[in-house]
Design an enzyme around this catalytic site. Structure first.
Site, PDB file in Angstrom:
ATOM      1  N   CYS A 103       0.886  -1.158   0.000  1.00  0.00           N
ATOM      2  CA  CYS A 103       0.000   0.000   0.000  1.00  0.00           C
ATOM      3  C   CYS A 103       0.926   1.210   0.000  1.00  0.00           C
ATOM      4  O   CYS A 103       1.582   1.480   0.997  1.00  0.00           O
ATOM      5  CB  CYS A 103      -0.923   0.034   1.202  1.00  0.00           C
ATOM      6  SG  CYS A 103      -1.816   1.604   1.273  1.00  0.00           S
ATOM      7  N   CYS A 106      -0.657   4.232   2.527  1.00  0.00           N
ATOM      8  CA  CYS A 106      -0.745   4.075   3.982  1.00  0.00           C
ATOM      9  C   CYS A 106      -0.473   2.609   4.320  1.00  0.00           C
ATOM     10  O   CYS A 106       0.645   2.152   4.196  1.00  0.00           O
ATOM     11  CB  CYS A 106      -2.086   4.562   4.502  1.00  0.00           C
ATOM     12  SG  CYS A 106      -3.495   4.108   3.482  1.00  0.00           S
ATOM     13  N   SER A 107      -1.497   1.879   4.737  1.00  0.00           N
ATOM     14  CA  SER A 107      -1.252   0.475   5.067  1.00  0.00           C
ATOM     15  C   SER A 107      -2.513  -0.353   4.832  1.00  0.00           C
ATOM     16  O   SER A 107      -2.858  -1.198   5.638  1.00  0.00           O
ATOM     17  CB  SER A 107      -0.772   0.339   6.513  1.00  0.00           C
ATOM     18  OG  SER A 107      -1.696   0.966   7.378  1.00  0.00           O
ATOM     19  N   CYS A 108      -3.225  -0.102   3.721  1.00  0.00           N
ATOM     20  CA  CYS A 108      -4.425  -0.863   3.390  1.00  0.00           C
ATOM     21  C   CYS A 108      -4.061  -2.344   3.300  1.00  0.00           C
ATOM     22  O   CYS A 108      -3.048  -2.708   2.704  1.00  0.00           O
ATOM     23  CB  CYS A 108      -5.010  -0.392   2.067  1.00  0.00           C
ATOM     24  SG  CYS A 108      -5.540   1.331   2.131  1.00  0.00           S
TER      25      CYS A 108
HETATM   26 FE    FE Z   1      -3.580   2.357   2.378  1.00  0.00          FE
END
Ligand code: FE
Length: 198
Positions: A103, A106-108
């Site tokens: 991602c 962000c951190s999906c």
């Molecule tokens: Fe994300």
């Protein structure tokens, strides 16, 4: 840690805490609900769910087809659904094509099948470099791919969460679905590792 122009930024954990406090003060969230959610994803949901999905796909060709057709629906068949799993797309790794998930923003991450993302997945270097030099980053993480293998980098977003269906390792033909589950790692389902035969 990243440093901004005007000085050191707070670590992510502190910033998150400050944000949570602000939202709580404004009555927008209930910290008890937040804590409950985090505990739920840390303890009850984890890569084991994804491993069950993969082992089913390896042993049931019909299920594998449904999984690649509509990941969210096939994953729901096994009872896994919910937050950050509304639109999961499953891609298959083969001897010639290797998918890896990142991602960049962000951190999906597909929570219902993998739980909460590990720290390396959230690392700015991983996020920035995987799209630019995937072969090098994978090699640094211990996965050497032959030059002929095509690498596809999948960027997870709030719209689509990717899940990798790893290759079933040779020498596991005699194993049952239940015996295959513990072989499937979180790293293999993100595409930074392969599944190894026992
Ligand atoms: Fe994300």
């Amino acid at each position: 840690m990243t440093a901004s122009g005007s000085g050191e930024r707070l670590p992510a954990a502190l910033r998150t805490e400050a944000l949570e406090q602000l939202l709580t003060e404004r009555g927008l969230i209930d910290p008890k609900v937040m804590d409950g959610l985090i505990t739920e994803y840390e303890t009850n949901v984890g890569p084991l769910n994804g491993a069950k999905v993969v082992a089913r796909a390896w042993t049931d060709p019909e299920y594998r087809r449904r999984l690649l057709d509509d990941g969210t629906a096939a994953i729901k068949e096994l009872g896994f659904m919910g937050r950050q799993g509304e639109h999961i797309v499953v891609v298959e790794n083969t001897a010639t094509t290797h998918n890896v998930v990142v991602c960049t923003l962000c951190s999906c991450y597909p929570w219902p099948v993998l739980g909460l993302p590990p720290s390396w997945y959230k690392d700015p270097a991983y996020r920035a470099r995987m799209v630019k030099e995937p072969r090098t980053v994978l090699s640094e993480m211990g996965l050497e791919l032959p030059d002929g293998v095509r690498i596809i980098v999948r960027d997870s977003t709030s719209e689509v969460r990717w899940l990798v269906l790893p290759e079933r390792p040779a020498g596991t033909e005699h194993l049952s679905e239940e015996q295959l589950v513990p072989l499937v790692t979180r790293e293999a389902m993100v595409g930074v590792a392969k599944v190894k035969a026992p």
